[in-house]
Design a protein around this motif. Structure first.
Motif: not given
Length: 479
Positions: A168, A171, A173, A442, A446, A475, A478
């Motif tokens: 995460l 990840w 954005v 998630i 998220v 996303a 997050i």
């Protein structure tokens, strides 16, 4: 965010674009009046049944829904095929839960697994728990099963949470991302931890990191157009040829390097991980397992142990982002600690998009499926995809509706994401623990963008059905 979902046209030729209120026409005795256009799905005019074999690789779902709809009009639910390049001899396909139970619970002496004919067989090798049958399979399963149940799974929870957090944090954005990439990184680290007992990926040796890289390269190559050709070239082979042989040679070098390193490590067999278990194991004659036997087991556990889980995560959010109301409710459930609803979301995802859509058995004795008698030496394909879309089991089967799994007891021959019988995936408890942790995290952390774009096309890769674009999501934030 988009408040409404655009319903695809009922004239679609593709099962995955059927509208939520469509009927499949399977299992309700009323004939085929679901996504009717599928009945007319064309086949390329190749000789000798090769068009059907190609369709099984490139557009399996459309083929099966269309053929099953035709069969329903004739009053049967048993399909017959000849598949050049596939299983030798005649093939039948079934999707009735009673018929499936009959095959799955039959003695192995008359209905053994057909995994030796699987596209995975040249990859995982002949000594794998996946491809072995009979007494050898029972011994392998008894050896490995304790590492995927109860306290063993609880021990992996810290690794699952650590890998999820790392995934995460990486990840981006505001950018479209294939969720399968993030999920693959998470689930691969988890299964590597279970196999090698690594408390943290940073503590891996150079050999272990090289093996991880080699496996990821193999997975990336399996999504290219060459993969379909390679699968057909290697069909029904025990040993890989061509490009697959070349790619696997690199993976095998990395695996054998790790094995040599671990064998030379003082006290390696006293460790509490799967590799130590395999190194300490003895066959019925008291001999240790060979490097090739351990390699086959490791390849099976690493590939099967994270590939299906990662793509289930990707499919789950591919479905959720196209069903805004369900996504909103699922996110609230995760934030509020409503674990039963999160589990229902996962079950519904595995129903709607089973990552392993078919399992197979070799029928060595006559079998009666209703009015249809199947002669010996026939391969029986169990279509989990069609089973999961029967109108009599799942009303409005094309609707994504987790409520159907709330407060119900699941029949193992009506929902089969992990297969069934004595060949049911031995890693299923670990997979469910991963799915609940990863999907829950998630949902909580998220904020995903919902939309009304059409469903992603399923792509068939070896024995799996995966999102063609990897489950593209965006996303917005997050935590």
């Amino acid at each position: 965010m988009t408040a409404t979902i655009t319903t695809p046209s009922t004239s679609t030729r593709h099962w995955y674009l059927a509208p939520p209120d469509a009927r499949s026409g399977l299992g309700d005795g009323a004939g085929a009046d679901g996504p009717v256009a599928l009945v007319d799905a064309h086949r390329s005019l190749l000789p000798g049944g090769f068009s059907t074999s190609l369709a099984f690789v490139t557009r399996q779902g459309d083929l099966l829904f269309g053929d099953a709809a035709r069969a329903a009009r004739r009053g049967t639910d048993v399909l017959r095929y000849t598949l050049p390049g596939g299983p030798g001899g005649p093939v039948v396909l079934i999707y009735d839960p009673g018929q499936i139970k009959t095959v799955m619970t039959a003695d192995e002496s008359i209905a053994p697994s057909a995994t030796h004919q699987s596209p995975l067989a040249p990859i995982v090798g002949p000594d794998s728990v996946l491809t072995s049958i009979g007494e050898r399979h029972r011994q392998q399963r008894a050896l490995l099963l304790p590492r995927f149940h109860g306290k063993a799974v609880a021990k992996y929870q810290q690794s699952i949470e650590r890998a999820t957090d790392a995934g995460l944090r990486a990840w981006p954005v505001g950018k479209p991302v294939p969720l399968s990439d993030i999920a693959h990184a998470i689930t691969l680290d988890v299964i590597m931890s279970a196999i090698f007992g690594l408390p943290d990926p940073s503590e891996a040796t150079d050999a272990e990191r090289a093996m991880r890289t080699a496996i990821l390269r193999l997975l990336r190559l399996s999504t290219t157009p060459f993969a379909t050709v390679t699968q057909l070239v290697n069909a029904r082979r025990e040993d890989p040829v061509g490009l697959l042989k070349l790619v696997l040679a690199g993976v095998d070098r990395a695996v054998y390097r790790v094995l040599a390193e671990r064998r030379a490590e003082p006290g390696s067999t006293s460790r509490d991980d799967i590799m130590a278990l395999l190194l300490a194991a003895r066959d019925t004659d008291g001999n240790p397992l060979s490097d090739s036997e351990i390699r086959d087991e490791l390849m099976t556990l690493v590939l099967a142990g994270h590939e299906t889980t990662a793509n289930t995560v990707a499919w789950t959010f591919e479905r959720l982002t196209r069903n805004r109301e369900v996504y909103t409710r699922a996110r609230a459930a995760a934030l509020g600690g409503d674990e039963p609803y999160v589990e229902a979301v996962i079950n519904e995802s595995m129903r709607a998009r089973p990552v392993v859509p078919i399992v197979a058995r070799n029928l060595l004795a006559p079998f009666d499926f209703g009015d249809v008698r199947v002669e010996p030496d026939t391969t029986a394909l169990v279509s989990i995809l069609l089973l999961h879309h029967r109108d009599d089991l799942y009303p409005h089967p094309f609707e994504f509706n987790p409520d159907r799994f709330l407060g119900t007891r699941i029949n193992p021959y009506e929902l089969m994401p992990f297969g069934g019988g004595i060949r049911r995936c031995l890693g299923a408890p670990l997979a469910m623990a991963e799915l609940q942790t990863v999907v829950g995290a998630i949902l909580r952390r998220v904020d995903l963008r919902t939309h009304d774009r059409p469903a992603e096309k399923p792509r068939h890769r070896n024995v799996t059905m995966i999102p063609a674009r990897g489950g593209i999501v965006v996303a917005d934030a997050i935590d």
